[in-house]
Design an enzyme around this catalytic site. Structure first.
Site, PDB file in Angstrom:
ATOM      1  N   ASN A   9       0.886  -1.169   0.000  1.00 40.48           N
ATOM      2  CA  ASN A   9       0.000   0.000   0.000  1.00 40.48           C
ATOM      3  C   ASN A   9       0.922   1.217   0.000  1.00 40.48           C
ATOM      4  O   ASN A   9       1.471   1.571   1.031  1.00 40.48           O
ATOM      5  CB  ASN A   9      -0.895  -0.032   1.250  1.00 40.48           C
ATOM      6  CG  ASN A   9      -1.687   1.253   1.430  1.00 40.48           C
ATOM      7  OD1 ASN A   9      -1.798   2.058   0.503  1.00 40.48           O
ATOM      8  ND2 ASN A   9      -2.230   1.454   2.617  1.00 40.48           N
ATOM      9  N   LYS A  11       0.260   4.267  -0.381  1.00 44.98           N
ATOM     10  CA  LYS A  11      -0.338   5.488   0.174  1.00 44.98           C
ATOM     11  C   LYS A  11      -0.056   6.684  -0.745  1.00 44.98           C
ATOM     12  O   LYS A  11      -0.077   6.516  -1.957  1.00 44.98           O
ATOM     13  CB  LYS A  11       0.167   5.702   1.609  1.00 44.98           C
ATOM     14  CG  LYS A  11       0.001   4.437   2.468  1.00 44.98           C
ATOM     15  CD  LYS A  11       0.210   4.646   3.927  1.00 44.98           C
ATOM     16  CE  LYS A  11      -0.049   3.340   4.662  1.00 44.98           C
ATOM     17  NZ  LYS A  11       0.049   3.471   6.111  1.00 44.98           N
ATOM     18  N   HIS A  94      -9.439   1.844   4.315  1.00 47.86           N
ATOM     19  CA  HIS A  94      -8.194   1.948   5.089  1.00 47.86           C
ATOM     20  C   HIS A  94      -8.403   2.915   6.252  1.00 47.86           C
ATOM     21  O   HIS A  94      -9.142   3.885   6.133  1.00 47.86           O
ATOM     22  CB  HIS A  94      -7.048   2.426   4.187  1.00 47.86           C
ATOM     23  CG  HIS A  94      -5.724   2.325   4.860  1.00 47.86           C
ATOM     24  ND1 HIS A  94      -5.268   3.285   5.723  1.00 47.86           N
ATOM     25  CD2 HIS A  94      -4.776   1.349   4.840  1.00 47.86           C
ATOM     26  CE1 HIS A  94      -4.084   2.911   6.199  1.00 47.86           C
ATOM     27  NE2 HIS A  94      -3.763   1.749   5.679  1.00 47.86           N
ATOM     28  N   GLU A  96      -6.713   5.242   7.369  1.00 42.28           N
ATOM     29  CA  GLU A  96      -6.419   6.653   7.067  1.00 42.28           C
ATOM     30  C   GLU A  96      -7.590   7.304   6.337  1.00 42.28           C
ATOM     31  O   GLU A  96      -7.861   8.496   6.503  1.00 42.28           O
ATOM     32  CB  GLU A  96      -5.123   6.746   6.246  1.00 42.28           C
ATOM     33  CG  GLU A  96      -3.897   6.495   7.126  1.00 42.28           C
ATOM     34  CD  GLU A  96      -2.761   5.775   6.421  1.00 42.28           C
ATOM     35  OE1 GLU A  96      -2.700   5.797   5.186  1.00 42.28           O
ATOM     36  OE2 GLU A  96      -1.918   5.192   7.134  1.00 42.28           O
ATOM     37  N   GLU A 166      -5.814  -4.458  10.398  1.00 38.61           N
ATOM     38  CA  GLU A 166      -4.735  -3.521  10.699  1.00 38.61           C
ATOM     39  C   GLU A 166      -5.035  -2.767  11.988  1.00 38.61           C
ATOM     40  O   GLU A 166      -5.818  -1.803  11.984  1.00 38.61           O
ATOM     41  CB  GLU A 166      -4.589  -2.506   9.548  1.00 38.61           C
ATOM     42  CG  GLU A 166      -4.312  -3.139   8.217  1.00 38.61           C
ATOM     43  CD  GLU A 166      -3.656  -2.151   7.246  1.00 38.61           C
ATOM     44  OE1 GLU A 166      -2.556  -2.459   6.775  1.00 38.61           O
ATOM     45  OE2 GLU A 166      -4.234  -1.081   6.991  1.00 38.61           O
ATOM     46  N   GLY A 172       2.478   2.294  10.717  1.00 37.49           N
ATOM     47  CA  GLY A 172       3.506   3.316  10.563  1.00 37.49           C
ATOM     48  C   GLY A 172       4.192   3.725  11.853  1.00 37.49           C
ATOM     49  O   GLY A 172       4.881   4.731  11.919  1.00 37.49           O
ATOM     50  N   SER A 212       3.208  -2.137  10.359  1.00 39.49           N
ATOM     51  CA  SER A 212       4.653  -2.269  10.602  1.00 39.49           C
ATOM     52  C   SER A 212       5.193  -3.666  10.300  1.00 39.49           C
ATOM     53  O   SER A 212       6.087  -4.162  10.989  1.00 39.49           O
ATOM     54  CB  SER A 212       5.013  -1.856  12.038  1.00 39.49           C
ATOM     55  OG  SER A 212       4.659  -0.507  12.255  1.00 39.49           O
TER      56      SER A 212
HETATM   57  P1  PGA Z   1       2.734   0.235   7.665  1.00 35.11           P
HETATM   58  O1  PGA Z   1       1.301   0.523   6.994  1.00 35.11           O
HETATM   59  O2  PGA Z   1       3.222  -1.053   7.091  1.00 35.11           O
HETATM   60  O3  PGA Z   1       3.577   1.412   7.255  1.00 35.11           O
HETATM   61  O4  PGA Z   1       2.519   0.156   9.136  1.00 35.11           O
HETATM   62  C1  PGA Z   1       0.383  -0.503   6.765  1.00 35.11           C
HETATM   63  C2  PGA Z   1      -0.881   0.063   6.177  1.00 35.11           C
HETATM   64  O5  PGA Z   1      -1.302   1.148   6.594  1.00 35.11           O
HETATM   65  O6  PGA Z   1      -1.486  -0.540   5.264  1.00 35.11           O
END
Ligand code: PGA
Length: 250
Positions: A9, A11, A94, A96, A166, A172, A212
């Site tokens: 992903n 982003k 997601h 976000e 998630e 992140g 992560s």
């Molecule tokens: P990350 O993000 O691997 O940077 O923690 C995962 C995601 O938001 O899909």
């Protein structure tokens, strides 16, 4: 047997030129990949990436899709637009999107229905925040996200659906859920799906872990019974790291 699926992903990262570069680096590294490999990239990168992945096993994904066929929806992108470029997968809901752009279980449900209607394979994200977790609300939150987000979705629809669990506090942040924890929570989601849509659906549904995930923890996470893959943010932006996750078995 559920085939593992590792999806990047990206982003809001990478211009089209940078995307081409990343795919060029990635291609040789994931040549012998055992899992299904997907890159979900910004809309402006889709065209370039669709060309760049030619001749490889990498599949193309988008990061969202509109719920309507077409019309006055400034800033949205339709399923037909994605399909014409060769998009196969699409991330929906997601955290976000939920946190910054007002997405709700209802909008997730509408986008999910549209993706299915148009033959896109949805990767639907669910997960609890840190506060929800600390207040012991994880199960309640996940149940609502699944029941409301998947309202009117049939058992047959699930054949093309992937769920990404998630935990928001792990995205992140460098904090990963322990493999046991992730496995247990994903097991809860699976049992909920079994109860609601039938044992077979729950058994066959692929559920990814996201938050992560990196080469150093991929093997341990992927060894868990309920975990069928990963949705990868930060580590998907470097060819070596993403390939390290894809090739977790080696
Ligand atoms: P990350 O993000 O691997 O940077 O923690 C995962 C995601 O938001 O899909």
């Amino acid at each position: 047997m559920r085939k593992p699926i590792i999806a990047g992903n990206w982003k809001m990262n990478k211009t089209a030129k940078e995307a081409e570069q990343l795919i060029a680096e990635l291609k040789p590294l994931v040549k012998g990949a055992k899992p299904e490999v997907v890159v979900c990239v910004p809309y402006t990168d889709l065209w370039a990436v669709s060309k760049a992945i030619e001749g490889s096993k990498i599949k193309l994904g988008a990061e969202n899709v509109a719920w309507a066929d077409s019309g006055a929806f400034t800033g949205e992108i339709s399923a037909d637009m994605l399909k014409e470029i060769g998009v196969e997968y699409v991330i929906i809901g997601h955290s976000e999107r939920r946190q910054y752009f007002g997405e709700t279980d209802e909008s997730v449900n509408a986008r999910l229905k549209q993706a299915l209607k148009k033959g896109l394979k949805p990767i639907v994200c669910v997960g609890e925040t840190l506060t929800e977790r600390e207040k012991n609300k994880t199960k309640r939150v996940l149940k609502k996200q699944v029941i409301d987000g998947f309202k009117d979705i049939t058992a047959e629809d699930f054949a093309s659906i992937v769920i990404a669990y998630e935990p928001v506090w792990a995205i992140g942040t460098g904090k990963t859920a322990t493999a046991e924890d992730a496995n247990k929570t994903i097991g809860f989601i699976r049992s909920l799906v079994k109860k609601t849509w039938g044992a077979q659906v729950g058994k066959e549904l692929r559920i990814q872990y996201g938050g992560s995930m990196k080469p150093s923890n991929a093997k341990e996470l992927m060894a868990m019974r309920n975990i069928d893959g990963g949705l990868i943010g930060g580590a998907a932006l470097k060819a070596e790291d993403f390939a390290g996750i894809v090739n977790y078995k080696k």
